[in-house]
Design a protein around this motif. Sequence first.
Motif, PDB file in Angstrom:
ATOM      1  N   ARG A 123       0.804  -1.225   0.000  1.00  0.00           N
ATOM      2  CA  ARG A 123       0.000   0.000   0.000  1.00  0.00           C
ATOM      3  C   ARG A 123       0.834   1.271   0.000  1.00  0.00           C
ATOM      4  O   ARG A 123       0.372   2.326  -0.448  1.00  0.00           O
ATOM      5  CB  ARG A 123      -0.937  -0.007   1.212  1.00  0.00           C
ATOM      6  N   GLU A 124       2.062   1.217   0.465  1.00  0.00           N
ATOM      7  CA  GLU A 124       2.860   2.445   0.600  1.00  0.00           C
ATOM      8  C   GLU A 124       3.685   2.776  -0.645  1.00  0.00           C
ATOM      9  O   GLU A 124       4.258   3.855  -0.737  1.00  0.00           O
ATOM     10  CB  GLU A 124       3.809   2.315   1.807  1.00  0.00           C
ATOM     11  N   HIS A 125       3.749   1.884  -1.591  1.00  0.00           N
ATOM     12  CA  HIS A 125       4.590   2.073  -2.779  1.00  0.00           C
ATOM     13  C   HIS A 125       3.854   2.937  -3.817  1.00  0.00           C
ATOM     14  O   HIS A 125       2.647   2.817  -3.985  1.00  0.00           O
ATOM     15  CB  HIS A 125       4.921   0.701  -3.389  1.00  0.00           C
ATOM     16  N   PRO A 126       4.571   3.825  -4.539  1.00  0.00           N
ATOM     17  CA  PRO A 126       3.894   4.643  -5.561  1.00  0.00           C
ATOM     18  C   PRO A 126       3.253   3.798  -6.667  1.00  0.00           C
ATOM     19  O   PRO A 126       2.287   4.232  -7.297  1.00  0.00           O
ATOM     20  CB  PRO A 126       4.999   5.548  -6.113  1.00  0.00           C
ATOM     21  N   GLY A 127       3.781   2.598  -6.899  1.00  0.00           N
ATOM     22  CA  GLY A 127       3.161   1.732  -7.894  1.00  0.00           C
ATOM     23  C   GLY A 127       1.720   1.404  -7.566  1.00  0.00           C
ATOM     24  O   GLY A 127       0.900   1.187  -8.469  1.00  0.00           O
ATOM     25  N   TYR A 128       1.386   1.359  -6.285  1.00  0.00           N
ATOM     26  CA  TYR A 128      -0.008   1.148  -5.877  1.00  0.00           C
ATOM     27  C   TYR A 128      -0.835   2.393  -6.185  1.00  0.00           C
ATOM     28  O   TYR A 128      -1.966   2.303  -6.683  1.00  0.00           O
ATOM     29  CB  TYR A 128      -0.074   0.816  -4.386  1.00  0.00           C
ATOM     30  N   ALA A 129      -0.269   3.572  -5.948  1.00  0.00           N
ATOM     31  CA  ALA A 129      -0.986   4.824  -6.226  1.00  0.00           C
ATOM     32  C   ALA A 129      -1.274   4.990  -7.709  1.00  0.00           C
ATOM     33  O   ALA A 129      -2.287   5.598  -8.089  1.00  0.00           O
ATOM     34  CB  ALA A 129      -0.191   6.021  -5.701  1.00  0.00           C
TER      35      ALA A 129
END
Length: 491
Positions: A123-129
């Motif tokens: 959840r904290e990785h920019p790839g999730y965003a």
Amino acid sequence: MTTPAAPVETAFALLREGRLVDAQDLMTRELQAVTARHGRGGPEWAAAQCDLGNVLLHADQLDRAIECFRHAASVPGHDHESRKDQLTYRMNLGTALRAAGRLEESEKELRQGLEERLAFYGREHPGYAFGLEPLADLLLARGDVRQARRIADEAVLNLWRNGHERVAAVLALRAAAIHAAGTDEPMFEGLDQLPDAMVERLSAYLIERLDHRDPAAKGLLTALVAALEERLGADHQATLNALSTLANLGRDLGDQHGRVEVITRVLASYDRQGRDEPALMAALALAMAQHEADDDEAALRTYESANARAERIGRPELHSEVLRNWGIALKEAGRPEPAERRLNEALAQARRGADYETVGRAGVALGLFLQHEGRLPEARQVLEEGLAVLNPAHPDAIVGRSHLGAVREGRTCGCGDLSGTVADAFREFVLTRIPADLLDRLEVSVEDGNFKVGVHLRREPAEGELERLNYVMQAAHAEFRRRVGEPRYAG
């Protein structure tokens, strides 16, 4: 040694030149070559499908793009890189479905992709965003403003915390969600904490996503202009780009007087900065806006001043454009003698330059004038010259070809069968891009704004010919939808 451009880069260069079929040909051959080398269903094949899908998406061939992205997304990833690529393919599929108006299917793919991103990145990785952003955008389009805002906020926090530049796009999306909610909450709070380049990107993203058919877009864009003036200044290019978009929005929404006011601000800024060519283009836009606001005398004065600007700059293509538009305006104001002088000068200036489209447009404008003055032999000669160098799908070519038909029939007014002319141009577009002996005939008509096509083969297609015919037909639909708008000249 210079590294050769990748096929997909070359294809996008062809798209920028308007060569849709050539771009598709290139990427189709690339997919065939990759399939021959690596077979179907592997990571190389999936990547080639995605590249072709991206070209088709930008060429407005959504159904074929969706098919390519679906093929790419169906290939399971077997290592870190191929799993990451598969996430991109699924997001592209959701984006293409959204562009095609298939919103439920799009949401399903985007939600599945988001779950896969959560498992892959955390959840904290920019790839999730990256997966949060298109889902929030889709939900906003579907009217679920509250959920769109919640997801956009999560994406902003993620990308801000990671210092990722994509935060600019999500801040633009969040501003749109705030505006859609109709609250008094500031839409652009925190711009002072962003570097100039990121503020510029935020503005560009917001402008790109505007719906020019929605009157509510004006309030959002006006708020953006005010925020940019405060943060970057009235003469910054991002501010001027936003103002220019506001002027275009005024045209689309029928606010011609507001459009005049905005373009006047843009022109004053370019003059303050001594930027002659942008100022000239702003002056042309101002003259057209004044005309559409029923202030013809002001428009003619602006054209006269624009002509003086063009003479100082000394570029034949720009000067021709000013003279052509000025001549058309004089004709519409009932002043045929100065109109003819300006239109002849426009064609002469165009011939001095190196741009065939400028020559074609100037020829069509003069040809229409001569037709309406009853000078049919002259009109025919000039129209034929202009049409010979214009893309058959260009709006001026459509109008010019229709008027040429009327000239050949001996008529001084009326544009002939405009729908038939569009159909003829469509037919020519297709026939010049397929083997000459493949078709017995190609029937094309325009009914209720749509093309109705009947294909009659002369012989059995060779391998690959039928596929080429199909995508040339699809390219013709895309090209004419994209380029054929309202006629530029009255018949």
